[in-house]
Scaffold this active site. Sequence first.
Site: not given
Length: 265
Positions: A132-133, A136, A193
């Site tokens: 997920h990070e 980004h 997100e």
Amino acid sequence: MHRRCVLPLFFLGLLAMLAGCGETPTGRSQLALVPGPLMADMGEDAFNQLRNSQPISHDAHANRLVQCVAERVVAGAEASYPALAFPERWEVVVFEDPSPNAFALPGGRIGVHSGLLQVAETPAQLAAVMGHEVAHVLADHGNERLTQQLGIKAVLLVVGLLGEGEFGNQQLMQALGIGAQVGISLPFSRTHEEEADIMGLEIMARAGFDPQQSVALWQNMAATSDGQPPEFLSTHPAHESRIRSLQQGLEAATATYRTVTPANC
């Protein structure tokens, strides 16, 4: 219009035409005006500040686990999005901090809090957060937020009309998704997100981690949190909404997972 307003607006329009109008890896339209090399420099500076001011974990097992998962997540990201430009190497640091957080910065930096290892019960759950990070960064969310939040100031920095110091270090850190203290992880917008969740599922699956564990991770997060503000008061999706969104993407991610060799961390 006053003359001094014309020049910044001229540069804003020019840069939007030259560099800013594009798409994220999911196909969403995006305005991100800051050049990639400058974003990488900002990420490096922010990471060095945190590394020099925050305690670093010397737990050998934790470091081996995080490094192993990070290597496979990065490989999964490269396989998932081969058209994107990737850093030559990624620096990964485990910070001694009890909060269950992690972050990734432009230029190839990943920070993981030791507290996350108490919530992420399996390597696959850790991969869900790290994927997920990294998403980004790949989707250039920090650049997009920097452009949105700082507006014309960001454009003026790009064209060299303002010194970097005029931004303020805290503004830059916030745009990159981290606070002045490593224990503070600042949320991106709901759109960012949700996009990172979608990309993160693909990344972890391609890396050889069971995407079903992403749902288990957020169930753990919900169970250990002290409460979360209502979704309409927070830019972070509520745990329940995030879990529902992840569940919707599980079929495709699981199909990908079945085509790869499972990771062994």
